[in-house]
Design an enzyme around this catalytic site. Structure first.
Site, mmCIF file in Angstrom:
data_model
loop_
_atom_site.group_PDB
_atom_site.id
_atom_site.type_symbol
_atom_site.label_atom_id
_atom_site.label_comp_id
_atom_site.label_asym_id
_atom_site.label_seq_id
_atom_site.Cartn_x
_atom_site.Cartn_y
_atom_site.Cartn_z
ATOM 1 N N LYS A 236 0.223 3.858 -2.725
ATOM 2 C CA LYS A 236 -0.721 4.970 -2.651
ATOM 3 C C LYS A 236 -0.022 6.323 -2.580
ATOM 4 O O LYS A 236 -0.623 7.356 -2.921
ATOM 5 C CB LYS A 236 -1.654 4.778 -1.451
ATOM 6 C CG LYS A 236 -2.589 3.579 -1.575
ATOM 7 C CD LYS A 236 -3.519 3.484 -0.384
ATOM 8 C CE LYS A 236 -4.522 2.343 -0.533
ATOM 9 N NZ LYS A 236 -3.913 1.017 -0.345
ATOM 10 N N SER B 204 -5.701 4.020 4.274
ATOM 11 C CA SER B 204 -5.274 3.078 3.239
ATOM 12 C C SER B 204 -6.485 2.604 2.447
ATOM 13 O O SER B 204 -6.743 1.401 2.295
ATOM 14 C CB SER B 204 -4.529 1.882 3.850
ATOM 15 O OG SER B 204 -3.766 1.221 2.859
ATOM 16 N N SER C 19 0.786 -1.239 0.000
ATOM 17 C CA SER C 19 0.000 0.000 0.000
ATOM 18 C C SER C 19 0.816 1.285 0.000
ATOM 19 O O SER C 19 0.234 2.370 -0.110
ATOM 20 C CB SER C 19 -0.965 0.018 1.194
ATOM 21 O OG SER C 19 -2.117 -0.745 0.901
#
Length: 480
Positions: A136, A314, A133
Protein backbone atom coordinates in the site's frame (compact mmCIF):
# COMPACT_ATOMS: atom_id res chain seq x y z
CA UNK A 1 19.54 9.64 -5.47
CA UNK A 2 17.70 11.63 -2.80
CA UNK A 3 19.83 14.33 -1.20
CA UNK A 4 18.45 16.40 1.70
CA UNK A 5 20.24 19.14 3.61
CA UNK A 6 20.80 18.92 7.37
CA UNK A 7 18.21 21.58 8.11
CA UNK A 8 15.65 19.70 6.08
CA UNK A 9 16.05 16.45 7.96
CA UNK A 10 16.11 18.32 11.28
CA UNK A 11 12.82 19.97 10.42
CA UNK A 12 11.41 16.69 9.18
CA UNK A 13 12.52 14.94 12.35
CA UNK A 14 10.89 17.57 14.52
CA UNK A 15 7.60 17.33 12.69
CA UNK A 16 7.47 13.61 12.04
CA UNK A 17 9.09 12.20 15.15
CA UNK A 18 8.11 14.59 17.92
CA UNK A 19 4.65 15.77 17.02
CA UNK A 20 3.08 13.45 19.59
CA UNK A 21 5.20 14.87 22.38
CA UNK A 22 5.03 18.54 21.39
CA UNK A 23 1.44 18.77 20.20
CA UNK A 24 2.49 20.62 17.04
CA UNK A 25 0.13 18.59 14.93
CA UNK A 26 -1.48 21.31 12.90
CA UNK A 27 1.87 22.63 11.70
CA UNK A 28 2.82 19.40 9.98
CA UNK A 29 0.79 19.88 6.82
CA UNK A 30 -2.56 20.62 5.26
CA UNK A 31 -4.05 17.11 5.55
CA UNK A 32 -6.22 16.65 8.58
CA UNK A 33 -7.44 13.07 8.75
CA UNK A 34 -6.31 9.51 9.38
CA UNK A 35 -3.91 9.14 12.29
CA UNK A 36 -3.85 12.91 12.78
CA UNK A 37 -6.94 12.48 14.95
CA UNK A 38 -5.01 10.30 17.38
CA UNK A 39 -2.20 12.85 17.51
CA UNK A 40 -4.58 15.74 18.16
CA UNK A 41 -6.28 13.80 20.92
CA UNK A 42 -2.97 13.08 22.60
CA UNK A 43 -1.81 16.69 22.22
CA UNK A 44 -5.06 17.87 23.79
CA UNK A 45 -4.57 15.46 26.67
CA UNK A 46 -1.26 17.14 27.49
CA UNK A 47 -2.80 20.65 27.71
CA UNK A 48 -3.29 21.95 31.24
CA UNK A 49 -6.89 22.83 32.06
CA UNK A 50 -7.47 25.82 34.29
CA UNK A 51 -9.97 28.56 35.17
CA UNK A 52 -13.61 28.36 36.08
CA UNK A 53 -14.81 27.27 32.65
CA UNK A 54 -12.77 24.06 32.53
CA UNK A 55 -13.96 20.69 33.76
CA UNK A 56 -12.04 18.89 36.46
CA UNK A 57 -9.63 20.29 39.02
CA UNK A 58 -7.86 23.48 37.92
CA UNK A 59 -4.17 23.07 37.25
CA UNK A 60 -4.27 19.26 37.08
CA UNK A 61 -3.41 17.44 33.86
CA UNK A 62 -5.86 14.75 32.77
CA UNK A 63 -4.67 11.18 32.52
CA UNK A 64 -2.91 10.45 29.23
CA UNK A 65 -0.45 7.93 27.86
CA UNK A 66 3.08 8.59 29.02
CA UNK A 67 5.52 9.84 26.39
CA UNK A 68 7.78 7.27 24.82
CA UNK A 69 10.94 6.62 26.89
CA UNK A 70 13.15 7.75 24.02
CA UNK A 71 11.36 11.07 23.47
CA UNK A 72 13.54 12.95 25.93
CA UNK A 73 16.69 11.67 24.28
CA UNK A 74 15.53 12.82 20.86
CA UNK A 75 14.87 16.43 21.86
CA UNK A 76 18.47 17.48 22.59
CA UNK A 77 19.78 15.29 19.79
CA UNK A 78 18.03 17.38 17.14
CA UNK A 79 20.94 19.79 17.33
CA UNK A 80 23.61 17.10 16.95
CA UNK A 81 26.11 18.50 14.43
CA UNK A 82 26.74 16.35 11.39
CA UNK A 83 26.41 12.91 12.98
CA UNK A 84 25.69 10.28 10.36
CA UNK A 85 24.21 6.93 11.42
CA UNK A 86 25.62 3.81 9.91
CA UNK A 87 28.79 1.79 9.85
CA UNK A 88 29.60 -0.91 12.34
CA UNK A 89 27.49 0.61 15.09
CA UNK A 90 24.22 0.20 13.23
CA UNK A 91 25.11 -3.26 11.94
CA UNK A 92 26.10 -4.36 15.44
CA UNK A 93 22.72 -3.24 16.73
CA UNK A 94 20.57 -4.69 13.95
CA UNK A 95 22.33 -7.89 12.85
CA UNK A 96 21.34 -9.98 15.88
CA UNK A 97 17.73 -8.78 15.60
CA UNK A 98 17.54 -9.49 11.87
CA UNK A 99 18.82 -13.03 12.51
CA UNK A 100 16.16 -13.73 15.13
CA UNK A 101 14.64 -17.15 14.28
CA UNK A 102 11.22 -15.58 14.88
CA UNK A 103 11.63 -13.90 11.48
CA UNK A 104 11.31 -17.20 9.67
CA UNK A 105 13.27 -18.81 6.89
CA UNK A 106 13.96 -15.72 4.76
CA UNK A 107 14.27 -12.09 5.69
CA UNK A 108 15.44 -8.87 4.05
CA UNK A 109 16.10 -5.45 5.54
CA UNK A 110 17.08 -1.93 4.60
CA UNK A 111 17.58 1.33 6.48
CA UNK A 112 17.85 4.59 4.55
CA UNK A 113 19.03 8.03 5.68
CA UNK A 114 16.81 10.73 4.20
CA UNK A 115 19.42 13.43 4.85
CA UNK A 116 22.22 11.91 2.83
CA UNK A 117 20.19 9.79 0.43
CA UNK A 118 22.18 6.68 1.29
CA UNK A 119 21.40 3.19 2.47
CA UNK A 120 22.83 2.76 5.96
CA UNK A 121 22.07 -0.90 6.43
CA UNK A 122 21.08 -3.76 4.23
CA UNK A 123 20.39 -7.47 4.49
CA UNK A 124 19.68 -8.68 0.95
CA UNK A 125 17.94 -5.31 0.42
CA UNK A 126 17.50 -5.78 -3.34
CA UNK A 127 15.78 -9.15 -3.07
CA UNK A 128 12.10 -8.87 -4.03
CA UNK A 129 9.80 -10.66 -1.60
CA UNK A 130 6.09 -10.90 -0.88
CA UNK A 131 5.41 -7.56 0.83
CA UNK A 132 1.82 -8.15 2.03
CA UNK A 133 0.14 -4.86 2.94
CA UNK A 134 3.31 -2.78 2.77
CA UNK A 135 2.40 -2.81 -0.94
CA UNK A 136 0.00 0.00 0.00
CA UNK A 137 2.98 2.35 0.39
CA UNK A 138 3.70 1.95 -3.32
CA UNK A 139 0.01 2.33 -4.13
CA UNK A 140 -0.12 5.56 -2.13
CA UNK A 141 2.93 7.08 -3.83
CA UNK A 142 1.70 6.13 -7.29
CA UNK A 143 -1.82 7.49 -6.70
CA UNK A 144 -0.71 10.77 -5.14
CA UNK A 145 1.84 11.33 -7.87
CA UNK A 146 -0.59 10.52 -10.70
CA UNK A 147 -3.73 12.21 -9.33
CA UNK A 148 -2.50 14.89 -6.94
CA UNK A 149 -3.56 15.14 -3.27
CA UNK A 150 -6.63 17.28 -4.01
CA UNK A 151 -8.29 14.99 -6.55
CA UNK A 152 -11.73 13.70 -5.58
CA UNK A 153 -13.48 10.66 -7.05
CA UNK A 154 -16.95 11.44 -8.49
CA UNK A 155 -20.17 9.47 -8.50
CA UNK A 156 -22.73 10.81 -10.99
CA UNK A 157 -26.34 10.52 -12.08
CA UNK A 158 -26.96 11.26 -15.75
CA UNK A 159 -30.03 11.54 -17.95
CA UNK A 160 -29.70 9.94 -21.40
CA UNK A 161 -30.43 12.09 -24.47
CA UNK A 162 -33.82 11.68 -26.15
CA UNK A 163 -32.73 9.08 -28.71
CA UNK A 164 -34.65 6.00 -29.91
CA UNK A 165 -32.36 3.71 -27.90
CA UNK A 166 -33.03 5.72 -24.76
CA UNK A 167 -36.74 6.20 -25.36
CA UNK A 168 -38.82 6.34 -22.19
CA UNK A 169 -41.05 3.41 -21.29
CA UNK A 170 -43.98 5.77 -20.65
CA UNK A 171 -44.95 9.38 -21.17
CA UNK A 172 -44.12 10.40 -17.61
CA UNK A 173 -41.14 8.06 -17.19
CA UNK A 174 -37.56 9.35 -17.27
CA UNK A 175 -34.57 7.08 -17.61
CA UNK A 176 -31.75 7.84 -15.15
CA UNK A 177 -28.32 6.23 -14.93
CA UNK A 178 -26.26 5.99 -11.71
CA UNK A 179 -22.64 5.99 -12.87
CA UNK A 180 -19.93 4.54 -10.62
CA UNK A 181 -16.69 6.50 -10.57
CA UNK A 182 -14.72 4.24 -8.26
CA UNK A 183 -15.39 5.73 -4.81
CA UNK A 184 -15.70 2.84 -2.31
CA UNK A 185 -16.40 5.31 0.51
CA UNK A 186 -19.68 6.58 -0.97
CA UNK A 187 -22.16 6.54 1.91
CA UNK A 188 -25.80 7.16 2.63
CA UNK A 189 -25.24 10.92 2.87
CA UNK A 190 -23.79 10.98 -0.63
CA UNK A 191 -26.63 8.87 -1.99
CA UNK A 192 -29.14 11.26 -0.43
CA UNK A 193 -27.50 14.20 -2.18
CA UNK A 194 -27.65 12.35 -5.49
CA UNK A 195 -31.31 11.41 -4.95
CA UNK A 196 -32.37 14.94 -4.00
CA UNK A 197 -30.74 16.52 -7.03
CA UNK A 198 -31.96 13.80 -9.35
CA UNK A 199 -35.54 14.08 -8.08
CA UNK A 200 -35.43 17.82 -8.68
CA UNK A 201 -34.09 17.41 -12.21
CA UNK A 202 -36.64 14.73 -13.08
CA UNK A 203 -39.51 16.84 -11.76
CA UNK A 204 -38.32 19.82 -13.79
CA UNK A 205 -38.64 17.65 -16.89
CA UNK A 206 -42.25 16.87 -16.06
CA UNK A 207 -41.68 13.23 -15.12
CA UNK A 208 -42.99 11.52 -11.99
CA UNK A 209 -41.55 8.06 -12.56
CA UNK A 210 -38.10 6.77 -13.44
CA UNK A 211 -36.36 3.69 -14.78
CA UNK A 212 -33.02 3.34 -13.01
CA UNK A 213 -29.91 1.88 -14.63
CA UNK A 214 -26.52 1.54 -12.92
CA UNK A 215 -23.28 1.79 -14.88
CA UNK A 216 -20.16 -0.08 -13.71
CA UNK A 217 -18.33 0.05 -17.04
CA UNK A 218 -15.46 2.13 -15.66
CA UNK A 219 -13.70 -1.01 -14.42
CA UNK A 220 -12.75 -3.96 -16.60
CA UNK A 221 -11.41 -7.44 -15.92
CA UNK A 222 -12.20 -9.73 -12.98
CA UNK A 223 -14.53 -8.39 -10.32
CA UNK A 224 -13.29 -10.72 -7.58
CA UNK A 225 -9.81 -10.36 -6.16
CA UNK A 226 -7.71 -13.50 -6.82
CA UNK A 227 -8.16 -14.56 -3.18
CA UNK A 228 -11.89 -14.95 -3.94
CA UNK A 229 -14.71 -13.95 -1.62
CA UNK A 230 -13.11 -12.76 1.56
CA UNK A 231 -14.11 -10.56 4.51
CA UNK A 232 -11.00 -8.45 3.91
CA UNK A 233 -12.16 -7.09 0.54
CA UNK A 234 -15.37 -6.51 -1.39
CA UNK A 235 -15.89 -7.33 -5.06
CA UNK A 236 -13.85 -4.74 -6.93
CA UNK A 237 -16.46 -2.63 -8.72
CA UNK A 238 -16.64 1.15 -9.27
CA UNK A 239 -20.03 1.54 -7.56
CA UNK A 240 -20.59 0.57 -3.94
CA UNK A 241 -21.71 2.01 -0.64
CA UNK A 242 -19.55 1.96 2.50
CA UNK A 243 -17.18 -0.59 0.95
CA UNK A 244 -20.07 -3.05 0.69
CA UNK A 245 -19.87 -3.68 4.45
CA UNK A 246 -23.00 -5.29 5.84
CA UNK A 247 -22.27 -4.65 9.52
CA UNK A 248 -21.83 -0.85 9.40
CA UNK A 249 -18.19 -1.21 10.44
CA UNK A 250 -15.59 1.27 9.18
CA UNK A 251 -12.49 -0.90 8.97
CA UNK A 252 -11.21 -4.42 9.42
CA UNK A 253 -12.73 -7.70 8.18
CA UNK A 254 -16.48 -7.68 7.66
CA UNK A 255 -19.19 -9.58 5.81
CA UNK A 256 -19.50 -8.03 2.34
CA UNK A 257 -22.29 -7.75 -0.17
CA UNK A 258 -21.96 -10.02 -3.19
CA UNK A 259 -23.61 -7.34 -5.36
CA UNK A 260 -22.34 -3.93 -4.16
CA UNK A 261 -23.40 -2.03 -7.29
CA UNK A 262 -26.90 -3.50 -7.35
CA UNK A 263 -27.36 -2.81 -3.64
CA UNK A 264 -26.27 0.79 -4.11
CA UNK A 265 -28.62 1.30 -7.05
CA UNK A 266 -31.54 -0.18 -5.11
CA UNK A 267 -30.80 2.13 -2.15
CA UNK A 268 -30.68 5.07 -4.56
CA UNK A 269 -34.02 4.07 -6.06
CA UNK A 270 -35.58 3.83 -2.59
CA UNK A 271 -34.40 7.37 -1.83
CA UNK A 272 -36.01 8.59 -5.06
CA UNK A 273 -39.27 6.93 -4.02
CA UNK A 274 -39.11 8.79 -0.70
CA UNK A 275 -38.94 12.02 -2.69
CA UNK A 276 -42.03 11.29 -4.73
CA UNK A 277 -40.25 9.91 -7.80
CA UNK A 278 -41.49 6.37 -8.30
CA UNK A 279 -39.42 3.65 -9.97
CA UNK A 280 -41.22 1.57 -12.59
CA UNK A 281 -39.02 -1.47 -12.04
CA UNK A 282 -35.98 -2.70 -10.14
CA UNK A 283 -32.67 -1.08 -11.19
CA UNK A 284 -30.82 -2.91 -13.95
CA UNK A 285 -27.17 -2.82 -15.08
CA UNK A 286 -26.36 -0.85 -18.22
CA UNK A 287 -24.16 1.84 -19.71
CA UNK A 288 -24.83 5.56 -19.90
CA UNK A 289 -25.34 6.48 -23.57
CA UNK A 290 -23.10 9.07 -25.20
CA UNK A 291 -24.47 12.56 -24.82
CA UNK A 292 -25.99 11.90 -21.41
CA UNK A 293 -26.27 14.97 -19.19
CA UNK A 294 -25.10 14.90 -15.57
CA UNK A 295 -27.77 16.18 -13.18
CA UNK A 296 -26.22 15.14 -9.87
CA UNK A 297 -22.66 14.56 -8.70
CA UNK A 298 -21.04 13.78 -5.36
CA UNK A 299 -17.35 13.44 -4.61
CA UNK A 300 -15.14 11.46 -2.28
CA UNK A 301 -12.81 13.09 0.17
CA UNK A 302 -9.50 14.21 -1.37
CA UNK A 303 -7.03 11.52 -2.38
CA UNK A 304 -4.75 12.80 0.40
CA UNK A 305 -7.36 11.78 2.99
CA UNK A 306 -8.12 8.50 1.22
CA UNK A 307 -4.41 7.62 1.26
CA UNK A 308 -4.15 8.35 4.97
CA UNK A 309 -7.19 6.21 5.73
CA UNK A 310 -5.87 3.41 3.51
CA UNK A 311 -2.51 3.33 5.30
CA UNK A 312 -3.76 3.85 8.85
CA UNK A 313 -6.39 1.11 8.67
CA UNK A 314 -4.76 -1.02 5.94
CA UNK A 315 -7.91 -0.55 3.87
CA UNK A 316 -7.87 -3.04 0.99
CA UNK A 317 -10.91 -1.62 -0.80
CA UNK A 318 -9.39 1.84 -0.92
CA UNK A 319 -6.08 0.39 -2.08
CA UNK A 320 -7.65 -1.31 -5.08
CA UNK A 321 -9.70 1.80 -5.88
CA UNK A 322 -6.63 4.05 -5.78
CA UNK A 323 -4.67 1.62 -7.94
CA UNK A 324 -7.42 1.78 -10.56
CA UNK A 325 -7.58 5.55 -10.37
CA UNK A 326 -3.86 5.53 -11.12
CA UNK A 327 -4.54 3.37 -14.18
CA UNK A 328 -7.26 5.74 -15.37
CA UNK A 329 -4.89 8.70 -15.01
CA UNK A 330 -2.46 6.83 -17.27
CA UNK A 331 -5.24 6.07 -19.80
CA UNK A 332 -4.94 2.36 -19.08
CA UNK A 333 -7.75 -0.12 -18.34
CA UNK A 334 -9.01 0.12 -14.76
CA UNK A 335 -8.25 -3.52 -14.01
CA UNK A 336 -5.73 -5.49 -11.98
CA UNK A 337 -3.43 -5.64 -15.02
CA UNK A 338 -3.91 -2.00 -15.95
CA UNK A 339 -3.25 -0.86 -12.41
CA UNK A 340 -0.08 -2.94 -12.29
CA UNK A 341 1.22 -1.35 -15.48
CA UNK A 342 0.33 2.15 -14.31
CA UNK A 343 1.90 1.78 -10.87
CA UNK A 344 5.12 0.34 -12.26
CA UNK A 345 5.40 3.09 -14.87
CA UNK A 346 4.65 5.85 -12.36
CA UNK A 347 7.26 4.66 -9.85
CA UNK A 348 9.82 4.24 -12.62
CA UNK A 349 9.09 7.80 -13.73
CA UNK A 350 9.85 8.95 -10.18
CA UNK A 351 13.29 7.35 -10.43
CA UNK A 352 12.57 4.52 -8.02
CA UNK A 353 14.24 1.06 -8.26
CA UNK A 354 11.40 -1.04 -9.69
CA UNK A 355 13.57 -3.86 -11.09
CA UNK A 356 12.09 -7.13 -9.85
CA UNK A 357 8.97 -5.43 -8.46
CA UNK A 358 5.55 -6.78 -9.31
CA UNK A 359 2.20 -5.25 -8.44
CA UNK A 360 -0.35 -8.02 -8.87
CA UNK A 361 -2.79 -5.82 -6.94
CA UNK A 362 -2.83 -2.54 -5.04
CA UNK A 363 -3.60 -3.94 -1.60
CA UNK A 364 -0.94 -6.59 -1.02
CA UNK A 365 -3.44 -9.40 -0.56
CA UNK A 366 -2.01 -11.18 -3.60
CA UNK A 367 0.97 -13.39 -2.81
CA UNK A 368 2.26 -12.74 -6.33
CA UNK A 369 3.22 -9.18 -5.33
CA UNK A 370 6.98 -8.58 -5.10
CA UNK A 371 8.79 -5.61 -3.55
CA UNK A 372 12.29 -5.18 -2.18
CA UNK A 373 13.23 -3.60 1.13
CA UNK A 374 15.28 -1.08 -0.83
CA UNK A 375 12.26 0.03 -2.88
CA UNK A 376 10.10 0.44 0.22
CA UNK A 377 12.68 2.60 1.99
CA UNK A 378 13.15 4.71 -1.13
CA UNK A 379 9.39 5.21 -1.49
CA UNK A 380 9.19 6.51 2.07
CA UNK A 381 12.26 8.71 1.62
CA UNK A 382 10.70 10.26 -1.47
CA UNK A 383 7.57 11.04 0.54
CA UNK A 384 9.79 12.95 3.01
CA UNK A 385 11.53 14.92 0.25
CA UNK A 386 10.65 18.64 0.45
CA UNK A 387 10.51 18.63 -3.35
CA UNK A 388 7.51 16.26 -3.22
CA UNK A 389 4.97 17.80 -0.82
CA UNK A 390 2.18 16.04 -2.73
CA UNK A 391 3.45 12.76 -1.23
CA UNK A 392 3.33 13.87 2.41
CA UNK A 393 0.12 11.91 3.20
CA UNK A 394 2.19 8.74 2.82
CA UNK A 395 3.97 9.72 6.03
CA UNK A 396 1.05 11.28 7.90
CA UNK A 397 -1.06 8.21 7.18
CA UNK A 398 1.37 5.70 8.65
CA UNK A 399 0.10 4.09 11.87
CA UNK A 400 1.83 5.32 15.04
CA UNK A 401 3.28 2.66 17.32
CA UNK A 402 1.05 2.12 20.32
CA UNK A 403 -1.44 4.77 19.25
CA UNK A 404 -3.22 4.39 15.93
CA UNK A 405 -4.35 2.10 13.15
CA UNK A 406 -2.80 -1.32 12.78
CA UNK A 407 -0.07 -0.44 15.31
CA UNK A 408 -2.48 0.66 18.03
CA UNK A 409 -2.23 -2.69 19.84
CA UNK A 410 1.51 -3.17 19.26
CA UNK A 411 4.37 -1.69 21.29
CA UNK A 412 3.91 -1.64 25.06
CA UNK A 413 3.88 1.77 26.81
CA UNK A 414 7.43 1.26 28.07
CA UNK A 415 8.80 0.25 24.65
CA UNK A 416 11.35 2.60 23.12
CA UNK A 417 9.53 2.84 19.79
CA UNK A 418 6.12 3.74 21.25
CA UNK A 419 4.94 6.98 19.68
CA UNK A 420 8.07 7.30 17.57
CA UNK A 421 7.83 4.43 15.11
CA UNK A 422 5.46 5.17 12.23
CA UNK A 423 5.04 2.16 10.01
CA UNK A 424 2.84 0.20 7.64
CA UNK A 425 2.27 -3.37 8.72
CA UNK A 426 1.93 -6.35 6.44
CA UNK A 427 0.58 -9.80 7.29
CA UNK A 428 -0.33 -12.86 5.27
CA UNK A 429 -0.12 -16.45 6.43
CA UNK A 430 3.62 -17.08 6.73
CA UNK A 431 4.53 -13.48 5.77
CA UNK A 432 5.16 -10.55 8.12
CA UNK A 433 6.53 -7.15 7.11
CA UNK A 434 7.02 -3.67 8.54
CA UNK A 435 8.11 -0.49 6.74
CA UNK A 436 8.10 3.09 7.95
CA UNK A 437 10.01 5.96 9.51
CA UNK A 438 11.80 6.67 12.78
CA UNK A 439 13.81 9.50 14.25
CA UNK A 440 17.00 8.07 15.73
CA UNK A 441 18.76 9.21 18.89
CA UNK A 442 20.71 11.80 16.88
CA UNK A 443 17.53 13.34 15.54
CA UNK A 444 17.87 12.02 12.00
CA UNK A 445 14.90 10.84 10.00
CA UNK A 446 15.41 7.26 8.80
CA UNK A 447 13.21 5.05 6.66
CA UNK A 448 13.26 1.30 7.12
CA UNK A 449 11.78 -1.87 5.71
CA UNK A 450 11.89 -5.37 7.17
CA UNK A 451 10.35 -8.29 5.25
CA UNK A 452 10.18 -11.90 6.41
CA UNK A 453 8.61 -15.15 5.24
CA UNK A 454 8.11 -18.60 6.72
CA UNK A 455 6.87 -16.87 9.87
CA UNK A 456 4.34 -17.26 12.63
CA UNK A 457 2.82 -13.83 13.24
CA UNK A 458 2.56 -14.03 17.06
CA UNK A 459 6.36 -14.20 17.32
CA UNK A 460 7.31 -12.42 14.08
CA UNK A 461 5.48 -9.19 14.85
CA UNK A 462 7.31 -8.53 18.15
CA UNK A 463 10.59 -9.32 16.40
CA UNK A 464 9.84 -6.71 13.73
CA UNK A 465 8.82 -4.21 16.38
CA UNK A 466 12.11 -4.73 18.20
CA UNK A 467 13.99 -3.94 14.99
CA UNK A 468 12.15 -0.65 14.50
CA UNK A 469 12.52 0.28 18.18
CA UNK A 470 16.27 -0.34 18.00
CA UNK A 471 16.52 2.42 15.41
CA UNK A 472 14.90 4.99 17.71
CA UNK A 473 17.47 4.46 20.47
CA UNK A 474 20.50 4.04 18.27
CA UNK A 475 22.74 6.98 17.36
CA UNK A 476 25.22 4.46 15.99
CA UNK A 477 27.18 7.30 14.46
CA UNK A 478 30.45 7.63 12.66
CA UNK A 479 32.32 10.77 11.76
CA UNK A 480 31.01 12.48 8.61
Amino acid sequence: MLQLKTWQVTAGSAVLGLVLATGAVTAAGPWDSGQRKAERALAAAHERPGGTHHAGNPGRRPAAPAPAPSAAAVLPALAAPGAVPGGQGLAARLDPLVRDPALGSLRTAAVYDTATGTRLYGERPDRAMTPASTTKIATAVAALSALGPDHRIPTRVVLPPPTPEAAPVGRDVQRVVLVGGGDPTLGEAGLRVLAERTARAVSERGATRVAVTFDTSLYTGPVLHPIGRNPNIAPVVPLMTDEARLDRSEHGPAERSSDPAGDTARAFAALLNQRGIRTVSAPVPGTAPKGSVAVATTHSRPVSALVERMLTNSDNDLAEALARQTALAAHLPASFDGASQAMTARLKQLGLPVAGARFADGSGLNRADRLSADLLTRLLALAADPDHPELRPVLTGLPVAGFSGTLADRYAPDTAGTGLVRAKTGTLTGVDTLAGTVVDADGRLLTFAFLSSGTLSPVARPALDRLASALTTCGCTRAP
